[in-house]
Design an enzyme around this catalytic site. Structure first.
Site, short mmCIF file in Angstrom:
data_model
loop_
_atom_site.label_atom_id
_atom_site.label_comp_id
_atom_site.label_asym_id
_atom_site.label_seq_id
_atom_site.Cartn_x
_atom_site.Cartn_y
_atom_site.Cartn_z
N ARG A 121 8.76 21.99 58.30
CA ARG A 121 7.38 22.11 57.84
C ARG A 121 6.83 23.45 58.32
O ARG A 121 7.07 23.85 59.47
CB ARG A 121 6.51 20.97 58.38
N GLU B 195 1.02 26.17 51.70
CA GLU B 195 1.83 26.29 50.48
C GLU B 195 0.97 25.98 49.27
O GLU B 195 0.09 25.12 49.36
CB GLU B 195 3.00 25.29 50.56
N HIS C 191 9.92 25.65 49.05
CA HIS C 191 10.01 24.27 49.56
C HIS C 191 10.86 23.39 48.61
O HIS C 191 10.37 22.47 47.97
CB HIS C 191 8.61 23.66 49.75
C1 DGY Z 1 10.71 16.07 52.55
O1 DGY Z 1 11.21 15.12 51.93
O2 DGY Z 1 9.95 15.89 53.50
C2 DGY Z 1 11.11 17.42 52.10
O3 DGY Z 1 10.36 18.42 52.71
C3 DGY Z 1 11.02 17.53 50.59
O4 DGY Z 1 11.76 18.60 50.11
#
Ligand code: DGY
Length: 323
Positions: free
Chosen positions: A239, A268, A287
Site C-alpha cells: 500500500r 492513487e 496498482h
Molecule cells: C489487494 O487485493 O489488496 C491488492 O492490492 C489488489 O491488487
C-alpha cells in the site's frame, strides 16, 4: 416482499454477477475507470443490504452510519484498509475480502517488478522505441543482478511466502521481517527471520508486502532509506502510505538507494506530473498486483459468493476477523 438490494461500486463482469441478479435486486456503478462518487455511494448505502466495494472506495464510519439494512461489505481485494472495521463491527456489518485467490498472481507481479527495476526494462524499451539504440555496447542499460543476491521481505504473509518461493528459484538469500516468526516457511523455504533494522541494512532488494495499519504508516521514511545500501532496490507492492513518498524521492535523488519499483502510491491514481515519474530509476505501475484476467474473475466470484451466502443466512467464505 422486496428483494434484498446489492450495490456494486464498479462495473464487474456480467456473467459473474448473474447469480446475484437471479436472486436479488442488483445495481452497479457502470464506469469502468472511475470510482463511484461519494454522494452516490452515500445515497446507495441507505438502501443496500450488501455492497461489493473496491479498494478505492472509502467505507468509513460516516458512510456506514447511513446504512440501515446493510449486512455485508465484500471488498474486491485482500487488503481492507479502506474499510473502518470497528465501525462495521459496531453496526453488526460483516466485512469480507479476497485472500488466497490472488496470492500467486500478486507474487508474480511483485517479482516481475523487482526484475524490471533491477534490469531496467522500461528504460531499455524507451531507448529502443525512440530509435536511440545505436549499437551493442558493453555497458548498455547495465542493471543489477538479481540471482544470488539478498532479498528482504517486509511482511511475510501468504504473498510474502510466494515471493520467497520465486526468490528461491533465483538462488537468493531470503530474509524476512514479520510481526510473528514463520517457522514453517523457515523450514520449507530456507528463509531467515531478521530484525527490521538489520534487514534494511543487509538486503539488496527490500520488498514491502505489509498491510497498511497505523503501525506501518510511513514505515519507510528518510531515516529508513538512509540505512539501506546505496545499491539497494526498494519494491512496494503493498500500500502506498506505508512509504513516505517525498522521502523516497529524496533518497533516490540523493542516490541513497539505487532504484524503486512501485505498484502503489500514497494517493492513487497518480498523474504524469508525479515527481517520482521524473526519475529514470523508478518503475511505476498502476496498482495491478492481482490484475490477471483469471485472478480478477476469481476475486469477483468470491465477492459474489460471499454476498450470496450472507444474504441467504450462511457464513461467508472469507470473512475478515475483527479483533
Ligand atoms: C489487494 O487485493 O489488496 C491488492 O492490492 C489488489 O491488487
Amino acid at each position: 416482499m422486496e428483494k434484498p438490494y446489492v450495490y456494486i461500486t464498479r462495473k464487474l463482469t456480467e456473467h459473474i454477477i448473474a447469480p446475484l441478479r437471479e436472486q436479488f435486486h442488483v445495481e452497479m456503478w457502470m464506469e469502468e475507470e472511475q470510482s463511484v462518487p461519494r454522494d452516490i455511494l452515500l445515497a446507495e448505502v441507505k438502501r443496500a443490504d450488501a455492497l461489493i466495494t473496491m479498494l478505492s472506495d472509502k467505507i468509513d464510519e460516516e458512510l456506514l452510519n447511513e446504512s440501515s439494512s446493510l449486512k455485508v461489505v465484500a471488498n474486491l481485494a485482500v487488503g481492507f484498509d479502506n474499510i473502518d472495521l470497528k465501525a462495521a463491527s459496531n453496526k453488526g456489518i460483516m466485512v469480507c475480502n479476497t485472500p488466497d485467490v490472488l496470492t500467486d498472481t500478486t507474487a508474480d507481479l511483485t517479482f516481475a517488478l523487482l526484475m524490471a527495476t533491477a534490469r531496467r526494462f522500461p528504460e531499455a524499451m524507451e531507448l529502443v522505441k525512440h530509435g536511440e539504440w545505436k549499437s551493442w555496447s558493453p555497458l548498455l542499460m547495465a542493471g543489477h543482478d538479481v540471482h544470488h543476491k539478498t532479498i528482504g521481505i517486509v511482511g511475510m504473509g501468504a504473498i510474502g511466502e510466494a515471493v520467497a518461493k520465486r526468490a528461491k528459484g533465483f538462488d537468493m538469500e531470503i530474509l524476512y521481517y514479520n510481526r510473528n516468526k514463520k517457522p514453517q516457511a523457515e523450514e520449507q523455504l530456507g528463509v531467515k527471520y531478521c530484525d527490521f533494522q538489520d534487514l534494511i541494512k543487509t538486503a539488496d532488494f527490500i520488498v514491502c508486502l505489509t498491510p497498511l495499519t497505523p503501525e506501518t504508516y510511513h514505515l519507510f521514511d528518510r531515516a529508513t532509506f538512509r540505512k539501506m545500501k546505496n545499491t539497494a532496490i526498494f519494491i512496494n507492492a503493498a500500500r502506498g502510505p506505508v512509504v513516505k513518498e517525498g522521502d523516497l524521492f529524496e533518497a533516490l535523488v540523493e542516490k541513497e538507494i539505487a532504484g524503486a519499483g512501485l505498484d502503489v502510491f500514497e494517493v492513487e491514481p497518480i498523474g504524469a506530473d508525479h515527481p517520482l515519474l521524473s526519475l529514470n530509476n523508478v518503475v511505476a505501475l498502476p496498482h495491478i498486483g492481482s490484475s490477471s484476467i483469471e485472478t480478477r474473475e476469481t476475486m469477483m466470484k468470491l465477492c459474489v459468493e460471499n454476498v450470496e451466502r450472507v444474504l441467504t443466512g450462511k457464513e461467508p467464505r472469507t470473512k475478515v476477523k475483527i479483533h
